[in-house]
Design a protein around this motif. Structure first.
Motif, mmCIF file in Angstrom:
data_model
loop_
_atom_site.group_PDB
_atom_site.id
_atom_site.type_symbol
_atom_site.label_atom_id
_atom_site.label_comp_id
_atom_site.label_asym_id
_atom_site.label_seq_id
_atom_site.Cartn_x
_atom_site.Cartn_y
_atom_site.Cartn_z
ATOM 1 N N ALA A 1 -5.508 3.150 11.770
ATOM 2 C CA ALA A 1 -5.472 1.777 12.019
ATOM 3 C C ALA A 1 -6.572 0.937 11.379
ATOM 4 C CB ALA A 1 -5.268 1.571 13.703
ATOM 5 N N ILE A 2 -6.339 -0.167 10.805
ATOM 6 C CA ILE A 2 -7.556 -0.779 10.269
ATOM 7 C C ILE A 2 -7.475 -2.283 11.038
ATOM 8 C CG2 ILE A 2 -8.071 -1.930 8.154
ATOM 9 C CD1 ILE A 2 -7.344 0.778 6.520
ATOM 10 N N THR B 1 -14.497 -9.076 -1.831
ATOM 11 C CA THR B 1 -13.822 -8.641 -3.330
ATOM 12 C C THR B 1 -12.917 -9.607 -3.408
ATOM 13 O OG1 THR B 1 -14.394 -6.569 -3.320
ATOM 14 C CG2 THR B 1 -12.856 -7.053 -4.602
ATOM 15 N N PRO C 1 -11.707 -5.170 6.380
ATOM 16 C CA PRO C 1 -13.150 -6.042 6.548
ATOM 17 C C PRO C 1 -13.849 -5.691 5.148
ATOM 18 C CG PRO C 1 -12.793 -4.838 8.627
ATOM 19 C CD PRO C 1 -11.724 -4.355 7.606
ATOM 20 N N ASN C 2 -13.998 -4.573 4.734
ATOM 21 C CA ASN C 2 -14.804 -4.274 3.435
ATOM 22 C C ASN C 2 -14.140 -4.939 2.067
ATOM 23 O OD1 ASN C 2 -12.950 -2.402 3.260
ATOM 24 N ND2 ASN C 2 -14.450 -0.749 2.688
ATOM 25 N N ARG D 1 0.912 -1.220 -0.104
ATOM 26 C CA ARG D 1 0.082 -0.067 -0.083
ATOM 27 C C ARG D 1 0.831 1.218 0.119
ATOM 28 N NH1 ARG D 1 -2.068 4.149 -0.576
ATOM 29 N NH2 ARG D 1 -3.151 5.188 0.585
ATOM 30 N N TRP D 2 1.861 1.058 0.875
ATOM 31 C CA TRP D 2 2.376 2.344 1.217
ATOM 32 C C TRP D 2 3.946 2.564 0.547
ATOM 33 C CZ3 TRP D 2 -0.397 6.108 2.554
ATOM 34 C CH2 TRP D 2 -1.417 5.788 3.513
ATOM 35 N N THR E 1 -4.031 -6.601 -5.915
ATOM 36 C CA THR E 1 -3.456 -5.238 -5.775
ATOM 37 C C THR E 1 -3.975 -4.126 -6.590
ATOM 38 O OG1 THR E 1 -1.746 -5.844 -7.136
ATOM 39 C CG2 THR E 1 -1.157 -6.417 -4.826
ATOM 40 N N GLN E 2 -4.485 -4.643 -7.727
ATOM 41 C CA GLN E 2 -5.041 -3.562 -8.533
ATOM 42 C C GLN E 2 -6.465 -3.179 -8.128
ATOM 43 O OE1 GLN E 2 -4.579 -5.229 -12.282
ATOM 44 N NE2 GLN E 2 -2.302 -4.928 -12.268
ATOM 45 N N ALA E 3 -7.164 -3.974 -7.352
ATOM 46 C CA ALA E 3 -8.556 -3.716 -6.961
ATOM 47 C C ALA E 3 -8.662 -2.777 -6.176
ATOM 48 C CB ALA E 3 -9.176 -5.078 -6.402
ATOM 49 N N ALA E 4 -10.207 -2.171 -5.905
ATOM 50 C CA ALA E 4 -10.333 -1.225 -5.043
ATOM 51 C C ALA E 4 -10.542 -1.559 -3.431
ATOM 52 C CB ALA E 4 -11.509 -0.354 -5.540
ATOM 53 N N VAL E 5 -9.472 -2.365 -3.344
ATOM 54 C CA VAL E 5 -9.484 -2.807 -1.850
ATOM 55 C C VAL E 5 -8.110 -2.348 -0.853
ATOM 56 C CG1 VAL E 5 -11.030 -5.001 -2.264
ATOM 57 C CG2 VAL E 5 -8.461 -5.024 -2.239
ATOM 58 N N ASP E 6 -8.434 -2.061 0.412
ATOM 59 C CA ASP E 6 -7.181 -1.799 1.218
ATOM 60 C C ASP E 6 -6.369 -2.986 1.648
ATOM 61 O OD1 ASP E 6 -6.484 0.750 2.134
ATOM 62 O OD2 ASP E 6 -8.649 0.958 3.141
#
Lengths: 462, 462
Positions: free
Chosen positions: A235-236, A303, A298-299, A180-181, A259-264
């Motif tokens: 924090a997640i 996906t 969680p969300n 992510r970072w 990694t390309q999807a709209a998920v964290d």
């Protein structure tokens, strides 16, 4: 490799020359300083995990500090720095020694300074989440503190629980969170540094983010990091996911789609099924398939499940990560994978590289020649704004010539190697000298006292 | 362009044939249904912002519904669907009419159904942040609701305050948030749909994320979206930043560095200085320089400042966004920029494209031929895991031939065009027929009642 490098190891017996004797006397007079004389202690604190590399092991295993000191105050750090400067005694910094490039190994002997008692969390800015912390604070402790504030670190090594924050900045590059970072040297991680210099009169100075760049990932060769300001993230409540897949190339597709999807995501590791057979079963029992290990918000779970199902893979929701401290997926990632595998077979060593795109072509090209000797371990990373794949493959040690031949083939396949079998900052990175690092050393350590032999640009300059 | 498309506009007078008369009688007998007969109302609800395109204006300006209905209950939607089916009356759905591709324009007349009264927020899942909401809910209202829960939408059009959620799903593709979360059709946004079908007996059915893909961005041609489940993200206290820069190419470098850094962004817009001169001054007075408009989390501000300073640009921290509802930076981005500029000069129109990398080469190539006729408006976006640049340049309308020639040159420079001067789903997208969309229409609207003329794949199939 490194054949031209002369390493003057001190071979356990402490120096006995008169200058060192005076130095010792002065050191002993300092306040707030623990001193370790015993050879077992000096030996212990002169090592990190360099033995992951048979090359480094050969080069470094006999290196030993003449003295180990542990400052208990900031003033003691300044005093040690001044004495080392005055007596021209090499000074090498050590956090927790969890690195694996030998960054804390005193290759010219001298003093190893343990930074772990300088470990306070100085400030937390609740409006930004930025944290100012002293060098020796353990990342695990820092992260616990941040979690209580609703934040956590953006990047962590797999050794997070035991590694020190300044050691990570001085020698790390990324790890858990890199999907992510990105990497530690990307703008947005290190916001400021406090360092003690090795000038004639040692100073404690504050560097802003731009000035701090030259000290970031320089193995402590150009300034003593005493405190730093880091950016953190919200924090997640990460959840652990394992995805099993028969085909490695299909598993790579899942990695990329995820990694390309709209998920964290906070981790996206792919391990060859032969690795899964041998590491702890915290991701579930081996099922004869390659396995992806993911940390997802969680969300994002449904996906990932959808991406997995579309690829015909098996999806396992292992639940919230926080219930699994110490035996969760992140302990099976990055160089913890290497560690687990080496605990089974100490003849294994490893490489670190960024794969070219499309990654599968490089893997196939390398496998064509080396398939019998390589176990793939991939990590999803964000590199300059692009979701890429890093590889930390495990390889059977068959001597340095074979290793060099393999690395040559990896480069020819288009991979960017971060060679973990070398001792200089540059050779472990992109291979090029960073003039800002050398310039910083000229300014803050003009006598070349700090961690000699590790900054190639400095050696060439002098 | 579109010269082969026969558009049967109904030219205001309502149909008077006997079949339509019976249809009207049945419609009037329905419960919970408002009906609009007046030509001014029918005209008003037969439009969106298609007049951004002179081509679409020419094609669509005379189109008018024979009848406009507004269901006040889910049952009324089913009843309208059944009647349209039975009488073979075209049925076109309308949210708030904020689209600009004519998605809600009834090109064969018939019924326009206003979905805005079906607007409840049905469920918020506090463990994931997923929200289930009815079609007509305004995005602005939904976002306010989410903010109270500590979340917000991942993607929003610049028309967020007035656009409906189903209209955005049916016709939108991305917008504010795309720099972080990509595009609406990426996995991880739309998690489920409820649709009413146009089968012989209209059904209300639930589609999971995979089945919903074919309905996502299909202009309401293959099912009536009545509710949907969306993923959301943790709310961030976005701060507004403006960065002024003399050189456009330097400004593009800042854009790329910012999107590649380890900072949370929600918007990264770059506007030509001539645009800055004409839009509202919510980002500060024009200073004769190109301007970047960014939304960044509090802990990213100093990093953007550093990137800006390094490039020799002027950095302005405009403070928290939340104090500026209605006149903040996001109101100057995406197609709100187009709107503001057209309010100054209605001869302006626009293009939408994804620039190839390196972007500056494409810009230079297009400028070489069209520089006098084009004002660049760029948006940082995440496209398949890569930080890319989308362009929504403003162009002087000089007739369709010139427009086509410009678009050809953009394609030759490597840009992927999303042509806003066409009326079909496919031509406004990648130009290719999505067989899943056509398949869904076969299944859910076998008579082709819904929004005729907008799904090219269906026209070719029939």
């Amino acid at each position: 490799m490194n054949e031209n490098l002369f390493i003057s190891c001190s071979l356990y017996p402490m120096r006995k020359d008169s200058s060192f004797h005076s130095f010792l006397k002065d050191i002993k007079s300092l306040q707030s300083l623990e001193i370790f004389f015993k050879s077992s202690e000096r030996k212990r604190y002169s090592r990190d995990f360099f033995d992951y590399s048979p090359v480094l092991k050969e080069l470094l295993h006999e290196c030993c500090a003449d003295l180990v000191v542990k400052p208990l105050s900031a003033n003691a750090i300044v005093s040690v720095a001044e004495l080392c400067q005055r007596y021209k005694v090499p000074l090498t910094l050590r956090g927790s020694g969890t690195g694996n490039y030998g960054q804390c190994v005193p290759i010219n002997g001298g003093v190893v300074m343990l930074m772990t008692s300088i470990n306070k969390i100085r400030n937390f800015d609740s409006s930004t989440g930025d944290v100012t912390v002293e060098a020796g604070c353990l990342l695990g402790e820092l992260n616990k503190y941040l979690l209580n504030k609703g934040r956590h670190l953006k990047l962590m090594p797999s050794t997070c629980r035991t590694a020190s924050v300044a050691g990570f900045i001085a020698g790390g590059s990324g790890g858990i969170g890199s999907v992510r970072w990105g990497f530690l040297r990307d703008p947005g991680h290190l916001l400021a540094l406090e360092i003690v210099t090795l000038e004639k009169c040692s100073r404690k100075i504050q560097l802003d983010a731009s000035s701090a760049e030259a000290i970031n990932h320089a193995y402590g060769t150009n300034g003593i990091i005493t405190a730093l300001k880091l950016s953190t993230c919200i924090a997640i409540d990460w959840h652990e996911i394992a995805i099993d897949c028969n085909s490695f190339s299909k598993a790579m597709e899942i990695l990329l789609s995820s990694t390309q999807a709209a998920v964290d995501l906070f981790l996206c590791t792919l391990l060859d099924k032969k690795i899964i057979e041998h590491i702890p079963s915290w991701s579930g029992e081996p099922r004869g398939k390659h396995r992806l290990l993911l940390l997802v918000s969680p969300n994002g779970i449904t996906t990932l499940e959808r991406i997995s199902q579309k690829a015909g893979a098996d999806f396992y929701n292992l639940g919230p990560e926080k219930e699994k401290e110490g035996n969760g997926l992140r302990e099976l990632s990055w160089n913890h994978t290497t560690m687990h595998m080496r605990s089974i077979d100490s003849n294994l060593t490893y490489l670190q590289m960024l794969l070219p795109q499309p990654e599968i072509n490089a893997i196939n090209a390398i496998n064509a020649k080396w398939g019998d000797n390589i176990l793939w371990h991939l990590e999803g990373v964000r590199q300059q704004g692009v979701q890429r794949i890093a590889a930390l493959p495990l390889i059977q040690w068959q001597g340095q010539k074979k290793l060099e031949s393999l690395m040559k083939d990896c480069k020819e396949a288009g991979a960017v190697l971060f060679n973990p079998h070398v001792i200089t900052v540059e050779d472990g990175g992109l291979g090029v000298i960073d003039s800002d690092q050398v310039q910083a050393k000229k300014q803050y350590d003009p006598q070349g006292i700090l961690n000699p032999g590790k900054l190639r640009g400095w050696q060439q300059f002098t």
